[in-house]
Design an enzyme around this catalytic site. Structure first.
Site, PDB file in Angstrom:
ATOM      1  N   GLY A  42       6.550 -36.984  46.480  1.00 32.51           N
ATOM      2  CA  GLY A  42       6.377 -38.360  47.484  1.00 32.51           C
ATOM      3  C   GLY A  42       5.003 -38.955  47.217  1.00 32.51           C
ATOM      4  CB  SER A  43       1.791 -37.958  46.414  1.00 34.60           C
ATOM      5  OG  SER A  43       1.301 -37.366  47.641  1.00 34.60           O
ATOM      6  CB  SER A  84      -2.030 -33.628  47.478  1.00 36.43           C
ATOM      7  OG  SER A  84      -1.124 -32.231  47.810  1.00 36.43           O
ATOM      8  CB  SER A  86       0.835 -29.573  50.891  1.00 37.88           C
ATOM      9  OG  SER A  86       0.589 -29.380  49.259  1.00 37.88           O
ATOM     10  CB  THR A  89      -0.218 -31.068  44.981  1.00 39.49           C
ATOM     11  OG1 THR A  89       0.534 -31.559  46.123  1.00 39.49           O
ATOM     12  CG2 THR A  89       0.660 -31.551  43.662  1.00 39.49           C
ATOM     13  NE  ARG A 137      13.670 -34.758  51.015  1.00 37.83           N
ATOM     14  CZ  ARG A 137      13.517 -33.687  51.623  1.00 37.83           C
ATOM     15  NH1 ARG A 137      12.758 -32.818  51.269  1.00 37.83           N
ATOM     16  NH2 ARG A 137      14.561 -33.127  52.218  1.00 37.83           N
ATOM     17  CD  GLU A 217      12.584 -33.949  47.133  1.00 42.68           C
ATOM     18  OE1 GLU A 217      12.080 -33.120  47.746  1.00 42.68           O
ATOM     19  OE2 GLU A 217      11.838 -34.930  46.605  1.00 42.68           O
ATOM     20  CG  HIS A 233      16.337 -55.038  25.249  1.00 38.55           C
ATOM     21  ND1 HIS A 233      16.049 -55.853  24.186  1.00 38.55           N
ATOM     22  CD2 HIS A 233      15.955 -55.571  26.368  1.00 38.55           C
ATOM     23  CE1 HIS A 233      15.491 -56.907  24.589  1.00 38.55           C
ATOM     24  NE2 HIS A 233      15.599 -56.959  25.938  1.00 38.55           N
ATOM     25  CE  LYS A 326       5.757 -27.367  45.570  1.00 41.59           C
ATOM     26  NZ  LYS A 326       5.780 -28.092  46.992  1.00 41.59           N
TER      27      LYS A 326
END
Length: 331
Positions: A42-43, A84, A86, A89, A137, A217, A233, A326
């Site tokens: 999201g960042s 970030s 949180s 990150t 997000r 998500e 292209h 994570k």
């Protein structure tokens, strides 16, 4: 999740109110000739959004870094922004440690965590916002407005009134929200159980990327994006095989009166080619300025992803596979 999406227009205004944190910057970053921003998820989409809004005004380049490696050219003339939600990150914290060694020009954007602690310890100027939603997000308004306001305050984009742009965009989206929800209900049904290709002018890449991320998500559904003119292209000739895949696909083209004239022509020709293979849906941007239009597309994409989650019978809020990853990385 529905309340987080519904309040997005208000979040833009709230984010603007929090920019008072920039009033007492103890540095002017006068020697800066390049802006480097670290942000994931999201960042990261916030950085793409900021770049698209200021690129016709900003007289210094802006580079997004997503990963663990800091380019050699980053130096004491670089403004490094660590963003970030949180504050924990992994990639952003790694890059911050590297950036500290080569530049004194550092700014941070976060709700807390390790990033806030490091900023306090080193007296870095910062922009902080609430992380009560626990959903990065859904907090896009805050980092994007923070970065836009910082770049504007430092005088890097003369001629662009960010405060006015954001306030009018907030009001515009509030007025359009009911109509946006109606469109979302319609088009979520159209792409349910179909692989979706997301196309548009390169200036709307942030909206296309946001669309893809939110489908993943919120809707738990994969999709693909590309932009004009690049897709003409190469990708266009790929619409032959696998036939069973193509037959179960849909195309969404984001369109705007701000699209490049040549891209408008490319879209028309491409639509005629693609329509022989599958259904092509066109979504037209509303808004008087690019800022209003790109946020309009983002808000529409958010609502479509929410409605599609209902079509897919999934909860849009949890991201269990990301959390699992994570946790495994933390061991």
């Amino acid at each position: 999740m529905i309340n987080l999406i519904k309040t997005f227009p208000n979040q833009l205004s709230e984010a603007l109110e929090l920019t008072h944190q920039l009033d007492d910057l103890n540095t002017s970053f006068e020697d800066v000739n390049h802006i480097v921003i670290s942000g994931m998820g999201g960042s990261g989409i916030g950085v793409h959004l900021v770049k698209s809004i200021v690129e016709d005004y900003c007289h210094v380049p802006i580079t997004l870094i997503q990963g663990y490696r800091l380019p050699k050219w980053v130096n004491d003339s670089t403004l490094f922004i660590a963003c970030s939600y949180s504050g924990n990150t992994e990639e952003t914290l790694t890059l911050l440690e590297l950036a500290k060694k080569v530049t004194k020009n550092i700014f941070t954007i976060t709700t807390g965590g390790k990033l806030k602690a490091i900023s306090d310890q080193n007296a870095y100027p910062q922009y902080n916002f609430s992380g009560e939603a626990e959903c990065p997000r859904a907090g896009l308004a805050f980092p994007s407005v923070a970065m836009l306001s910082l770049i504007s305050k430092l005088g890097f984009c003369p001629g662009l009134n960010i405060k006015d742009e954001i306030q009018k965009t907030s009001e515009f989206l509030q007025n359009e929200q009911e109509a946006i929800i109606d469109l979302a209900k319609k088009y979520s049904k159209a792409i349910s159980n179909h692989f979706t290709f997301l196309y548009g002018d390169q200036i709307f890449y942030p909206a296309l990327l946001r669309f893809q991320q939110q489908l993943a998500e919120n809707s738990k559904q994969v999709s693909h994006l590309n932009v004009f003119p690049e897709l003409n292209h190469n990708e266009l000739v790929g619409w032959e095989n696998p036939k069973h895949h193509i037959s179960n696909s849909k195309v969404i083209i984001l369109r705007s009166d701000l699209d490049h004239e040549r891209n408008k022509l490319r879209m028309n020709i491409s639509k005629s080619i693609l329509a022989e293979k599958t259904e092509v849906i066109e979504l037209m941007a509303l808004g008087e300025t690019f800022t209003q239009q790109v946020y309009y597309f983002i808000h529409l994409a958010d609502w479509i992803s929410f409605c599609l989650a209902e079509e897919n019978h999934v909860d849009p809020f949890p991201v269990e596979k990301i959390n699992y990853l994570k946790n495994k990385l933390a061991h």
